[in-house]
Design a protein around this motif. Structure first.
Motif, PDB file in Angstrom:
ATOM      1  N   TYR A 165       0.775  -1.124   0.192  1.00  0.00           N
ATOM      2  CA  TYR A 165      -0.086   0.026   0.009  1.00  0.00           C
ATOM      3  C   TYR A 165       0.841   1.139  -0.017  1.00  0.00           C
ATOM      4  CZ  TYR A 165      -4.099  -2.784   1.321  1.00  0.00           C
ATOM      5  OH  TYR A 165      -5.246  -3.857   1.228  1.00  0.00           O
ATOM      6  N   VAL A 167       2.758   4.766  -0.644  1.00  0.00           N
ATOM      7  CA  VAL A 167       2.174   5.480  -1.969  1.00  0.00           C
ATOM      8  C   VAL A 167       3.199   5.596  -2.984  1.00  0.00           C
ATOM      9  CG1 VAL A 167       1.766   7.941  -2.128  1.00  0.00           C
ATOM     10  CG2 VAL A 167       0.974   6.887   0.069  1.00  0.00           C
ATOM     11  N   ASN A 173      -0.324   0.925  -5.578  1.00  0.00           N
ATOM     12  CA  ASN A 173      -0.211   2.625  -6.123  1.00  0.00           C
ATOM     13  C   ASN A 173       0.276   2.616  -7.611  1.00  0.00           C
ATOM     14  OD1 ASN A 173      -1.337   4.823  -4.528  1.00  0.00           O
ATOM     15  ND2 ASN A 173      -0.311   3.797  -2.994  1.00  0.00           N
ATOM     16  N   VAL A 184      -2.634   6.661  -4.318  1.00  0.00           N
ATOM     17  CA  VAL A 184      -3.609   7.008  -3.351  1.00  0.00           C
ATOM     18  C   VAL A 184      -3.080   6.651  -1.968  1.00  0.00           C
ATOM     19  CG1 VAL A 184      -5.984   6.250  -2.442  1.00  0.00           C
ATOM     20  CG2 VAL A 184      -5.417   6.613  -5.155  1.00  0.00           C
ATOM     21  N   GLU A 185      -3.257   7.461  -0.997  1.00  0.00           N
ATOM     22  CA  GLU A 185      -2.661   7.082   0.500  1.00  0.00           C
ATOM     23  C   GLU A 185      -4.013   6.471   0.911  1.00  0.00           C
ATOM     24  OE1 GLU A 185      -1.239   6.362   3.284  1.00  0.00           O
ATOM     25  OE2 GLU A 185      -0.115   7.987   2.479  1.00  0.00           O
ATOM     26  N   ILE A 186      -3.665   4.915   1.084  1.00  0.00           N
ATOM     27  CA  ILE A 186      -4.568   3.945   1.538  1.00  0.00           C
ATOM     28  C   ILE A 186      -4.511   3.854   3.159  1.00  0.00           C
ATOM     29  CG2 ILE A 186      -5.312   1.707   1.300  1.00  0.00           C
ATOM     30  CD1 ILE A 186      -4.168   1.820  -1.556  1.00  0.00           C
ATOM     31  N   GLN A 188      -3.469   5.593   5.539  1.00  0.00           N
ATOM     32  CA  GLN A 188      -3.738   6.708   6.508  1.00  0.00           C
ATOM     33  C   GLN A 188      -4.934   7.452   6.110  1.00  0.00           C
ATOM     34  OE1 GLN A 188      -2.198   6.780   9.224  1.00  0.00           O
ATOM     35  NE2 GLN A 188      -0.610   5.564   8.925  1.00  0.00           N
ATOM     36  N   ASN A 189      -5.719   6.914   5.234  1.00  0.00           N
ATOM     37  CA  ASN A 189      -6.975   7.503   4.625  1.00  0.00           C
ATOM     38  C   ASN A 189      -8.134   6.900   5.609  1.00  0.00           C
ATOM     39  OD1 ASN A 189      -9.229   8.311   3.115  1.00  0.00           O
ATOM     40  ND2 ASN A 189      -8.302   8.246   1.298  1.00  0.00           N
ATOM     41  N   ASP A 191     -11.144   6.906   5.120  1.00  0.00           N
ATOM     42  CA  ASP A 191     -12.389   6.260   4.213  1.00  0.00           C
ATOM     43  C   ASP A 191     -11.855   4.836   3.824  1.00  0.00           C
ATOM     44  OD1 ASP A 191     -13.750   8.389   4.926  1.00  0.00           O
ATOM     45  OD2 ASP A 191     -12.993   9.532   2.943  1.00  0.00           O
ATOM     46  N   LEU A 192     -10.484   4.511   3.734  1.00  0.00           N
ATOM     47  CA  LEU A 192     -10.014   3.388   3.214  1.00  0.00           C
ATOM     48  C   LEU A 192      -9.295   2.595   4.181  1.00  0.00           C
ATOM     49  CD1 LEU A 192      -8.322   4.759  -0.129  1.00  0.00           C
ATOM     50  CD2 LEU A 192     -10.615   3.872   0.228  1.00  0.00           C
ATOM     51  N   LYS A 193      -9.227   2.848   5.570  1.00  0.00           N
ATOM     52  CA  LYS A 193      -8.368   2.099   6.385  1.00  0.00           C
ATOM     53  C   LYS A 193      -9.081   0.481   6.645  1.00  0.00           C
ATOM     54  CE  LYS A 193      -6.023   5.308   9.360  1.00  0.00           C
ATOM     55  NZ  LYS A 193      -5.895   5.899  10.803  1.00  0.00           N
ATOM     56  N   SER A 281     -11.958   5.142  12.346  1.00  0.00           N
ATOM     57  CA  SER A 281     -12.559   4.464  11.064  1.00  0.00           C
ATOM     58  C   SER A 281     -11.867   2.774  11.012  1.00  0.00           C
ATOM     59  CB  SER A 281     -12.036   5.116   9.913  1.00  0.00           C
ATOM     60  OG  SER A 281     -10.716   4.907   9.646  1.00  0.00           O
TER      61      SER A 281
END
Length: 330
Positions: A165, A167, A173, A184-186, A188-189, A191-193, A281
């Protein structure tokens, strides 16, 4: 006066009467029973399991009813359900001046992870099992490749996907950049953690679901396949109407194992996010439990979360064990 030793011998002989018609002993000595004679083999592990597993569970339940904060000895004279009230409704407990948030967010993330991970694993496992069952070449090689990730620990899987994952250098990525989605920052995002965790666990355990389904497919008589083809059923209709309904036992067995693994994903989250705080999240009951006990010093409250987690696991496993017992398979 009769010799007491002779009397004792006669009574033992009478107690050990053995039928002479080729059957089993009608009345045998307690020391001759298989359970007693095999005690040196089963008794030590039975006592160890009873002490360190079931004994620890019972002790943890009592601990969750106290106000223990990690120092001194728990006070078992005043047991109450305050920790469970705080867990469900939040508030400031009587043994602390700090307010504690309820566990609903962690519980919701746990359920989302459990459902998404289990359902997708079962779907992928079923598709792979059907493909492998077609008599393809190098079947054993494919089975080994698909099952190999399960042999890895959560820690290894987390570190591997942490690199995937990345970046700048992660393969995920690089694929995103190749299709024009950009890096895409996966990890630490917010919405995606949770999705990142679920995807990595699906990669690790879908091979297990494939093996379970493959065993179920191989147990179905070939006459069922042949009868469906003779009746003119298409391949899709044959599997949907005839084959998949017969895989119910395999589905339930795999589902129980996968859901229990999803409840134990603490190792993965701890390794990927480097501590007890993966963020709201991705926070699940397991990480919340350890954080409350070790980081915040709320040992009794952490024990209450552990009991909630145990009840969730028991609610999944107990019906399966009962069904297997009713069928005589235990």
């Amino acid at each position: 006066m009769r010799n007491p030793l002779t009397v004792l011998r006669r009574r033992l002989s009478a107690y050990r009467r053995i039928r002479t018609d080729g059957g089993t002993a009608s009345a045998g000595s307690i020391l001759d029973r298989d359970s007693v004679r095999s005690a040196p083999f089963w008794l030590p592990p039975f006592l160890l399991v009873g002490l360190f597993i079931y004994g620890a569970i019972i002790w943890n339940i009592f601990l969750s009813l106290t106000d223990f904060e990690g120092l001194g000895s728990p006070d078992y004279t005043a047991l109450d359900l305050e920790n469970y009230v705080i867990a469900f409704f939040g508030g400031t407990p009587s043994w602390s001046s700090l307010s504690i948030e309820p566990v609903w967010n962690a519980a919701w993330n746990t359920v989302v992870l459990m459902v998404s991970f289990s359902v997708v694993c079962l779907a992928l496992g079923l598709v792979m099992a059907i493909l492998v069952d077609q008599g393809i070449r190098f079947e054993n090689t494919f089975r080994t490749i698909y099952l190999l990730p399960m042999s890895l620990s959560f820690v290894v899987t987390a570190k591997f996907w942490l690199y995937m994952y990345n970046v700048d250098t992660g393969l995920v990525n690089l694929l995103f950049e190749a299709v024009g989605l950009g890096p895409v920052e996966i990890v630490q995002n917010p919405d995606l953690k949770l999705a990142a965790v679920a995807f990595a666990l699906i990669w690790q355990f879908s091979g297990y679901a494939m093996i379970v389904y493959l065993a179920g497919l191989r147990a179905i008589p070939t006459s069922h396949f042949e009868a469906a083809r003779v009746d003119g059923a298409s391949t899709l209709r044959m599997y949907w109407r005839i084959i998949i309904p017969q895989l119910r036992t395999a589905t339930v067995s795999a589902l129980v194992v996968l859901t229990v693994f999803s409840l134990k994903a603490f190792d993965f989250l701890f390794s990927m996010y480097g501590g007890y705080q993966p963020g709201p999240s991705a926070d699940i009951l397991a990480t919340r439990m350890v954080r409350e006990a070790y980081s915040n010093g709320n040992w009794a409250f952490g024990s209450a979360i552990a009991v909630i987690l145990f009840i969730m696991a028991l609610a999944i496993v107990a019906p399966y064990i009962y069904t297997q017992y009713q069928r005589g398979e235990l």
